[in-house]
Motif scaffolding. Structure first.
Motif, PDB file in Angstrom:
ATOM      1  N   VAL A   1       0.841  -1.203   0.000  1.00  0.00           N
ATOM      2  CA  VAL A   1       0.000   0.000   0.000  1.00  0.00           C
ATOM      3  C   VAL A   1       0.874   1.250   0.000  1.00  0.00           C
ATOM      4  O   VAL A   1       0.590   2.221  -0.704  1.00  0.00           O
ATOM      5  CB  VAL A   1      -0.951  -0.020   1.221  1.00  0.00           C
ATOM      6  N   ARG A  15       2.219   1.805  -3.476  1.00  0.00           N
ATOM      7  CA  ARG A  15       1.232   2.379  -4.381  1.00  0.00           C
ATOM      8  C   ARG A  15       0.993   3.839  -4.049  1.00  0.00           C
ATOM      9  O   ARG A  15       0.826   4.680  -4.943  1.00  0.00           O
ATOM     10  CB  ARG A  15      -0.069   1.578  -4.302  1.00  0.00           C
ATOM     11  N   GLU A  51       1.675   7.070  -6.501  1.00  0.00           N
ATOM     12  CA  GLU A  51       0.643   8.014  -6.952  1.00  0.00           C
ATOM     13  C   GLU A  51       0.963   9.456  -6.574  1.00  0.00           C
ATOM     14  O   GLU A  51       0.779  10.378  -7.369  1.00  0.00           O
ATOM     15  CB  GLU A  51      -0.716   7.626  -6.361  1.00  0.00           C
ATOM     16  N   ASN A  52       1.392   9.656  -5.342  1.00  0.00           N
ATOM     17  CA  ASN A  52       1.573  11.026  -4.862  1.00  0.00           C
ATOM     18  C   ASN A  52       2.676  11.044  -3.800  1.00  0.00           C
ATOM     19  O   ASN A  52       2.404  10.960  -2.602  1.00  0.00           O
ATOM     20  CB  ASN A  52       0.248  11.526  -4.294  1.00  0.00           C
ATOM     21  N   LEU A  65       2.510  13.792  -0.913  1.00  0.00           N
ATOM     22  CA  LEU A  65       1.547  13.511   0.154  1.00  0.00           C
ATOM     23  C   LEU A  65       2.040  12.346   1.017  1.00  0.00           C
ATOM     24  O   LEU A  65       1.919  12.384   2.243  1.00  0.00           O
ATOM     25  CB  LEU A  65       0.174  13.190  -0.453  1.00  0.00           C
ATOM     26  N   PRO A  83      -3.407  19.450   2.237  1.00  0.00           N
ATOM     27  CA  PRO A  83      -3.135  20.392   1.151  1.00  0.00           C
ATOM     28  C   PRO A  83      -4.395  20.782   0.383  1.00  0.00           C
ATOM     29  O   PRO A  83      -5.448  20.163   0.532  1.00  0.00           O
ATOM     30  CB  PRO A  83      -2.162  19.642   0.259  1.00  0.00           C
ATOM     31  N   ARG A 142      -4.774  17.531  -4.566  1.00  0.00           N
ATOM     32  CA  ARG A 142      -4.127  16.215  -4.474  1.00  0.00           C
ATOM     33  C   ARG A 142      -3.919  15.817  -3.017  1.00  0.00           C
ATOM     34  O   ARG A 142      -2.811  15.602  -2.563  1.00  0.00           O
ATOM     35  CB  ARG A 142      -2.791  16.234  -5.218  1.00  0.00           C
ATOM     36  N   LYS A 143      -5.016  15.763  -2.283  1.00  0.00           N
ATOM     37  CA  LYS A 143      -4.917  15.577  -0.837  1.00  0.00           C
ATOM     38  C   LYS A 143      -5.167  14.145  -0.400  1.00  0.00           C
ATOM     39  O   LYS A 143      -5.013  13.833   0.772  1.00  0.00           O
ATOM     40  CB  LYS A 143      -5.877  16.533  -0.136  1.00  0.00           C
ATOM     41  N   ILE A 144      -5.594  13.281  -1.329  1.00  0.00           N
ATOM     42  CA  ILE A 144      -5.787  11.868  -0.984  1.00  0.00           C
ATOM     43  C   ILE A 144      -5.141  11.000  -2.065  1.00  0.00           C
ATOM     44  O   ILE A 144      -4.798  11.481  -3.133  1.00  0.00           O
ATOM     45  CB  ILE A 144      -7.288  11.506  -0.882  1.00  0.00           C
ATOM     46  N   PHE A 145      -4.998   9.708  -1.761  1.00  0.00           N
ATOM     47  CA  PHE A 145      -4.485   8.762  -2.754  1.00  0.00           C
ATOM     48  C   PHE A 145      -5.671   8.160  -3.484  1.00  0.00           C
ATOM     49  O   PHE A 145      -6.371   7.309  -2.946  1.00  0.00           O
ATOM     50  CB  PHE A 145      -3.663   7.670  -2.075  1.00  0.00           C
ATOM     51  N   GLU A 146      -5.882   8.587  -4.722  1.00  0.00           N
ATOM     52  CA  GLU A 146      -7.094   8.189  -5.432  1.00  0.00           C
ATOM     53  C   GLU A 146      -7.105   6.724  -5.827  1.00  0.00           C
ATOM     54  O   GLU A 146      -8.162   6.137  -6.022  1.00  0.00           O
ATOM     55  CB  GLU A 146      -7.265   9.060  -6.682  1.00  0.00           C
ATOM     56  N   THR A 147      -5.925   6.128  -5.961  1.00  0.00           N
ATOM     57  CA  THR A 147      -5.893   4.738  -6.412  1.00  0.00           C
ATOM     58  C   THR A 147      -5.933   3.749  -5.246  1.00  0.00           C
ATOM     59  O   THR A 147      -5.894   2.548  -5.460  1.00  0.00           O
ATOM     60  CB  THR A 147      -4.619   4.461  -7.244  1.00  0.00           C
ATOM     61  N   LEU A 148      -6.007   4.271  -4.040  1.00  0.00           N
ATOM     62  CA  LEU A 148      -6.100   3.383  -2.877  1.00  0.00           C
ATOM     63  C   LEU A 148      -7.528   3.417  -2.328  1.00  0.00           C
ATOM     64  O   LEU A 148      -8.265   4.373  -2.553  1.00  0.00           O
ATOM     65  CB  LEU A 148      -5.138   3.829  -1.773  1.00  0.00           C
ATOM     66  N   THR A 149      -7.878   2.368  -1.595  1.00  0.00           N
ATOM     67  CA  THR A 149      -9.199   2.376  -0.962  1.00  0.00           C
ATOM     68  C   THR A 149      -9.201   3.365   0.204  1.00  0.00           C
ATOM     69  O   THR A 149      -8.146   3.821   0.640  1.00  0.00           O
ATOM     70  CB  THR A 149      -9.563   0.986  -0.403  1.00  0.00           C
ATOM     71  N   ASP A 153      -7.170   1.950   3.010  1.00  0.00           N
ATOM     72  CA  ASP A 153      -5.732   2.018   2.754  1.00  0.00           C
ATOM     73  C   ASP A 153      -5.223   3.455   2.870  1.00  0.00           C
ATOM     74  O   ASP A 153      -4.101   3.686   3.322  1.00  0.00           O
ATOM     75  CB  ASP A 153      -5.401   1.469   1.368  1.00  0.00           C
ATOM     76  N   ARG A 169      -4.745   3.813   6.581  1.00  0.00           N
ATOM     77  CA  ARG A 169      -3.694   3.058   7.264  1.00  0.00           C
ATOM     78  C   ARG A 169      -2.303   3.423   6.757  1.00  0.00           C
ATOM     79  O   ARG A 169      -1.307   3.027   7.324  1.00  0.00           O
ATOM     80  CB  ARG A 169      -3.963   1.565   7.193  1.00  0.00           C
ATOM     81  N   ILE A 170      -2.257   4.160   5.645  1.00  0.00           N
ATOM     82  CA  ILE A 170      -0.953   4.593   5.132  1.00  0.00           C
ATOM     83  C   ILE A 170      -0.378   5.717   6.012  1.00  0.00           C
ATOM     84  O   ILE A 170       0.807   5.996   6.002  1.00  0.00           O
ATOM     85  CB  ILE A 170      -1.098   5.062   3.663  1.00  0.00           C
ATOM     86  N   ALA A 202      -9.269  13.320   3.666  1.00  0.00           N
ATOM     87  CA  ALA A 202      -7.986  14.014   3.798  1.00  0.00           C
ATOM     88  C   ALA A 202      -7.774  14.467   5.241  1.00  0.00           C
ATOM     89  O   ALA A 202      -6.678  14.351   5.787  1.00  0.00           O
ATOM     90  CB  ALA A 202      -7.931  15.205   2.854  1.00  0.00           C
ATOM     91  N   GLN A 213      -7.137  11.402   7.387  1.00  0.00           N
ATOM     92  CA  GLN A 213      -5.778  10.924   7.134  1.00  0.00           C
ATOM     93  C   GLN A 213      -4.755  11.782   7.890  1.00  0.00           C
ATOM     94  O   GLN A 213      -3.831  11.262   8.509  1.00  0.00           O
ATOM     95  CB  GLN A 213      -5.522  10.996   5.640  1.00  0.00           C
TER      96      GLN A 213
END
Lengths: 295, 282
Positions: free
Chosen positions: A170, A173, A177-178, A181, B107, B110-117, B120, B123-124, B169, B172
């Motif tokens: 995770v 990935r 992506e970013n 962040l 921010p 682009r404040k979240i990871f769009e390709t993650l659930t 996720d 938990r990142i 965001a 997170q």
């Protein structure tokens, strides 16, 4: 000879497995640093030579030699990222790609300087692996080929799962992506990327070890590794499952071309397929359109 | 003109309570030439919500970048002044170190990871927050504040609506266990009632997590609702500051930032004129 077509398919499958191992390395590195790693072939050769050196030193202990090859490759990959790619972060992608070309040439001369340009046959050390296994009567596969297919299968099933489910996957990935962040949220993006490079280099080394056992080993086999970017690009560069499909397409074209047209054309087949694929669908089968500009 | 009349803004002026963040006389220069922020001083007291208001190009984002350490990315640097966080100077430190001090930025884009659930995405985030028990407890509390996120746990974050993205965001950011949460443009692109709702939850989070919050906003009306103190930036300077009542009651602030003036003077041309005439101030 009722198994003629089946054995042809088996040859395709083995070749595709080899391409899966190589292609996934390209994808892992691309996802980490957005760079098409043109040094992958030479990293493959380097890893295979480390394996060979392990065989020589341990006078034929395969597990020890494989461990040497894998650990050495992992270390090499991490060093390449931290020493070469990290300082280039923020520059245009072309700079990174050019750096990998320079790396390829340096690696090639280092490999030649250490081990000479002589062709080796590591399979001599492990004669029993070349023994064929009979699948059904009349159809057999050599032990090394069976291991190649099995390894590729494990990678196809295991790697996407690892990226999807595990904490480090995770993070990989997320960084992909970013990165900005990810850094803000407490992820050490450089160790994550170094890990990606290490994993990709290990996969290259594994492919190199297989090739050296199956065919031969010498500094000149780098082009075999380079051909691995064809399935990766056809699959979409940032997609692991795309690699599997891309590998199957490339392997089919290559084996059929060798069988029905001319063996000499086999070498060019992956790139011919790649050209056609780029012409029809430049972002790859499973790639995202937005990635296109970044290649 | 009137907006500054009778007001003394001095960097040493004290706000009630001990400040968690102190920015003093900050001057930021882009590419060694362009002065984006000049002499900005602000304070965020412990457990308070402070807002920095202003239009596009007022220098809000530059101030945020200076605080969170992202200036070098844009070839900018702090030329004068200081930034202190809980007594420690953090001006010029790299972002990851500032994050470890406990300053977390949500921010603007682009404040979240769009390709993650959604899960996720949560938990990142674990800077400073290494103890799993603590983390899980906070995650549960956040799902309590943002039930919409709990319902979409397994969904890809790229499919979330604008409001849900903002919630994710913020969640997170909070899971990084901040002492100070900086939210850049909470209201951006969201419907007014949604903004109002989010602002209320921000207030709730302040109490539940015991944090300080710095809101960087264009939508002055909703920010003033929940803030304890506000600053107004313009042209790279702080031109007005005070309690929400003071901001709300000041005639010029009403007119220019709250859009609720009332002497019938509504021509945009006159507004521009007005601004130019007091550019000397600072």
């Amino acid at each position: 000879m009722g198994y003629a077509h089946v054995s042809l398919m088996l040859v395709i499958l083995i070749q595709a497995s080899f391409y899966v191992l190589l292609g996934m390395g390209y994808v892992l590195i691309y996802r980490a640093t957005r760079v098409l790693n043109l040094a992958h072939g030479d990293l493959m050769v380097f890893g295979a030579f480390l394996f060979y050196q392990g065989l020589v030193i341990t006078s034929g202990s395969v597990p020890l030699a494989i461990t040497t090859g894998i650990l050495g490759a992992a270390l090499t990959g991490a060093i390449v990222y931290l020493g070469l790619m990290r300082p280039l972060a923020g520059y245009p992608v072309a700079v990174g790609v050019l750096a990998t070309i320079a790396l390829a040439i340096v690696l090639r001369s280092v490999t030649t300087a250490i081990w000479s340009g002589q062709t080796r046959y590591p399979a001599e050390y492990i004669g029993q692996l070349a023994r064929p296994i009979e699948l059904v009567s009349g159809l057999s596969i050599s032990a090394i080929d069976a291991v190649i297919v099995l390894t590729a299968l494990i990678c196809i099933l295991g790697l996407p799962l690892l990226l999807r489910r595990s904490a480090i996957g995770v993070e990989m990935r997320g960084v992909s992506e970013n990165a900005l962040l990810a850094a803000q949220r407490g992820i050490n993006i450089h160790s994550v990327n170094a890990l990606s490079w290490a994993a990709a280099t290990v996969m290259a080394a594994i492919a190199g070890i297989f090739f050296s056992l199956k065919v031969r080993l010498g500094p000149d086999i780098w082009y075999v590794g380079l051909a691995g970017f064809a399935p990766a690009l056809i699959g979409g560069m940032d997609s692991l499952r795309g690699v599997a499909i891309g590998a199957l397409i490339v392997a089919t074209a290559e084996v059929l071309a060798a069988r029905f047209i001319a063996p000499q054309i086999a070498l060019a087949a992956p790139f011919l397929v790649l050209l056609v694929a780029l012409w029809i669908r430049p972002w790859g089968l499973f790639g995202s359109r937005e990635e296109l500009e970044r290649i | 003109m009137a907006i500054t009349a009778g007001l003394q803004v001095s960097p040493t002026r004290e706000i009630e309570g001990s400040a968690i963040l102190t920015v003093a006389n900050l001057e930021v220069v882009y590419s060694r030439v362009i002065v984006a922020v000049q002499g900005v001083s602000l304070k965020v007291p412990e457990h308070s919500i402070v807002t920095v208001l202003g239009t596009n190009g007022a220098g809000k984002s530059t101030t945020v970048r200076a605080i969170s350490g992202f200036l070098p990315v844009d070839d900018a640097e702090i030329r004068k002044g200081s930034i202190h966080f809980r007594g420690q100077s953090i001006g010029g430190l790299p972002p990851y170190q500032i994050a470890r001090f406990g300053i977390v930025l949500v921010p603007e884009r682009r404040k979240i990871f769009e390709t993650l659930t959604v899960w996720d995405n949560l938990r990142i985030a674990h800077v400073r927050n290494d103890k799993p028990s603590n983390w899980n407890q906070q995650a549960e509390r956040l799902f309590g504040v943002f039930p919409a996120l709990a319902a979409r746990r397994e969904q890809l974050a790229g499919y979330l609506s604008g409001g849900e993205r903002q919630m994710l965001a913020i969640a997170q950011g909070l899971l990084c266990d901040p002492k100070l949460l900086i939210v850049d443009e909470l209201s951006l692109g969201l419907a007014p009632n949604l903004v109002h709702d989010l602002m209320e939850r921000i207030q709730q989070l302040r109490h539940e997590f015991g944090i300080s919050i710095l809101l960087i906003e264009q939508d002055a009306l909703s920010a003033i609702e929940i803030a304890d103190y506000g600053y107004i930036m313009e042209g790279g300077r702080i031109v007005f500051e005070g309690s929400p009542e003071k901001l709300r009651n000041h005639k010029d602030v009403q007119e220019f930032y709250l859009g609720s003036g009332g002497d019938g003077r509504t021509s945009y041309r006159e507004v521009k004129q007005y601004r130019r005439s007091r550019r000397w101030w600072g």
